[in-house]
Every structure is written in C-alpha cells, then in structure tokens.
Write a protein that holds these residues in place. Sequence first.
Motif: not given
Length: 402
Positions: A2-12, A129-137, A148-151, A172-176
Amino acid sequence: MTLQNVFDFHMPKVVRTGAGSFLTLAEEVEKFHPEKVGVISDRGLEKAGLVDRLVDSIDQIPDSIVTFTDTQGEPTFKLVGDVVEKMKKEACDLIIGIGGGSALDVAKATAALMDKENITPYLNGKLTIESRTVPSILLPTTSGTGSEVTMNAIFGDEEEQLKRGIVSASLLPDVSIVDPELTISCPPRVTASSGVDAFTHAIESYVAVKANPLTKIYAEKAMKLFGPNIHRAVHNGDKDLKAREGMILVSLFGGISLANAGVGAVHALAYPLGGKYKIEHGVANALLLPYVLEVTGKTCATEMVQIAKFLQLGDYDENTHKALGEVVGYLYELLDQLDLPSSLSELGVEEDSLNLLADQASKVERLLSNTPYNLSKDNIAKIYRNAYHGLPQMRREEVTEC
C-alpha cells in the motif's frame, strides 16, 4: 504494498526571480520561435506604459503582437470566452500575461483553452483541461495571488453570481518571471490586500488536509517573510525595493504551496462575496481570514504554535491553547494597521443576504473538504455574521477582559 505519503509536486518549467529579471523576457520569448504573440494585461498597466514597454522589448522577435487590456476588475466566463476567440482568430502561438491575478488568470486560461472548440464545460468544471498546445509566459505586477505558479484560475459565473475556480496542471505557464521592480508602482491598498491574500495562501495551505512536507517548506518561508515586509511594502513601497522583493517572494512561495496543497474555507467563503457583491478577491480573503481561522484553527493547535513562531508572536509550546488567539489577534490588528476593512458591513454586504451566502459557500466542497475542520452550513453562517458585525469573538473576549 500500500502506497503511503505519496504526492506530486507541480511548478512551471522555469521560475526566474530577482530585480531586473523582466529584462530577460526577450530571450525567453525567442526560445519559442513565435510568429504571433498575444499579450494580455489591463488598462492600468497600459496607461502606465508597461504594456508598451513589454511590446517594445520583444518587438523584433515575432511577426506581430496582439494586445488585450480589458481585464479590469474580476474576470468573468464571458470575458475569458472573448479573449480566447480573439487570440484564436489572430492565430497567436504564444500568450504572455502581465499584471495582477486577474490578467494572469485570463492569460493562462486562454493559452490552455485555445485548442478547445467549446470552452464552457471547462469553465464550469464539468471537464478538466488535460493538455494545452499554446505556450505561456506570466509576469506578476502585484504580490498576492501567486497566479504565475498555480494550477488555479478564478472567474465569475454571471448566471450563478458565484466565483468559480478551474484547476488543471495545464494552467501552469512554461515560464514565470517574478521581478519585484514590476510591483513598485502598486498602490498601498492593493499592496495590502494582495499581500494578506498571499499570506492567506500560505497559512491555509500549511494547515490543509493535502499539505505535505514540500508544501510546508514553501508555506513556512512565505509566512516568515510576511511579517518583516508587509508594513514596509504598504507604507513605503515606492522606495523600499527590499520590502517589495520580500513580498513578491511571499506571493511566489505561497502560490507554490497553494498549487500543490490547495487552500480551504477562507477561499470558499470569499467566492460568494466576489460573485454577489463584486468584492475583490484579496480584500475578501484578508477580511475573512481571522474570522474563519478562529473556528477552523481549533483543530490544528500544533500548527498554530508554529505559525505564531513564524510571525514572531512568541513561543507557545507550553501553552498551545493560546497560540490560536494570538494569531487571530495579530491578523485582526493587521487589518486596521493596513487600512483594510474589518467587517462585511463596511463593504456594503446586506445582513439579510448572509444565509444565502452561507448556502453558496457550503457548496464549495473542493475547498471545504481540504479544511481541517468539518464546517456545517450553520458554522459558515455564524462566521459570516461575526464578519458582518466585525471583531472576531476571540478578540471581543480579550477586549472585554481588559
């Protein structure tokens, strides 16, 4: 197993900070080889010349640049739809957002929705929104939302008279680029409300059900930076670059923590105020924070002891029951010191609407379920009533004792 204390961490992909980092925008734009760039901002920054400055800095890179600066106030579903259609029609292949949270939310949502035929299900939460095709700054000019750093992106649902949040890693943007010099001209009230908003992100994500060791690191650093910098940034922000740098890091770190741990009841109660009364998000969060915390903070005494230390309010290791009162008292006094409203009645909220607001807030299950306290509709209504009349119960009792 059983997996415990497993988490993802997202940033630009890239987060660049520091005074003068705006000057590196052109080199980041060039990496995307865009043919047409869409710039999203607001009228205030346009009048201040910042939009022209940005356009001039990248003018030699794309074939053309399209600007949209009608994001004054709180953005709505309709506004997002209008911007998406404009950028689609212009065939923009890179989106740049510069401004406060409203402009940045519109920019990152636009980039993520440009390849969708019907955007309505994504805005109302029926589809993710599962994906995007246009980059952002993204380039923030206020120290508050951490957009600038949130989902997350927050918009007004005109039909329901509610604020709604959409959540997706695709936001999440490509660049902040986080440059404190861009916040120098931010007026005192906006600096105050956005600054306390940033602190709200830090404290709510620190105690959140979904908090994890990484998010706590960022939230803790944000709270430690808040106290020494908020007053200087509000009252001397046009001269004190160090304070501006401190506050933009509060916003950045609080935003990173928010993006991964989420926020809670303060935001849940703020959404209906924005939807019905058009109260700015930062003002609503700043006002509600002590009123909500005096209730929800009862279930996280250990965290309150730590938060009191972060704010340099004292050591309550031996008197854990006192820490919450000190934190709530500090936040209430802060509203007065920063010239922010301390009651809903000051903002034109009608007393007979409090039950309706409570009903609406009780439906924001995504945020309430992330709060370390099971708030009933009656609890929420009581919080709104306390906030309507002003002065949290804890502080009322202390004043009475004095």
